[in-house]
Design an enzyme around this catalytic site. Sequence first.
Site, short mmCIF file in Angstrom:
data_model
loop_
_atom_site.label_atom_id
_atom_site.label_comp_id
_atom_site.label_asym_id
_atom_site.label_seq_id
_atom_site.Cartn_x
_atom_site.Cartn_y
_atom_site.Cartn_z
CB THR A 154 -0.57 0.48 -3.02
OG1 THR A 154 -1.91 0.09 -2.73
CG2 THR A 154 -0.39 1.96 -2.72
CG ASP A 155 2.80 -3.79 -3.16
OD1 ASP A 155 2.34 -3.31 -2.09
OD2 ASP A 155 4.01 -3.98 -3.34
CB ALA A 156 -0.98 -7.30 -1.45
#
Length: 133
Positions: free
Chosen positions: A16-18
């Site tokens: 995932t991203d942030a």
Amino acid sequence: MPSVFTWNVRVYYEDTDAGGIVYHANYLKFFERARTEWLRATGVDHQALKQQHDAALVVKSISTDYHAPAKLDDTLKLTLSIEKLGRASIVFLQQAWCGGTLLNTARVKIGCVDAALRPRALPDDLAARMRDA
């Protein structure tokens, strides 16, 4: 054409991203893993293909559409079917689902090459397994 193959994968933090959403390029990794598992399920492994037939399967092109986001801890159902089986290539339709929601659709064209990366026909037994899968 062959039936639909299904393989499940869980979304981990590293995917995932942030914001906790699956980073767009990771769908390509998920789809690659599903294709490898599909090959295994049809009785083919990449190393044997190389050693016994001087053949490898390589990605020629990918077209992908993002429909909805996957999130951390989701369990994704990856589906794969063959849209077209050519003499030296295969076009796969692959999808990622979470529950009943379609997240991503990809068309992946795979080419068969020899050790020098020249196009070559799919080995007969491999093509037969793909037709029968």
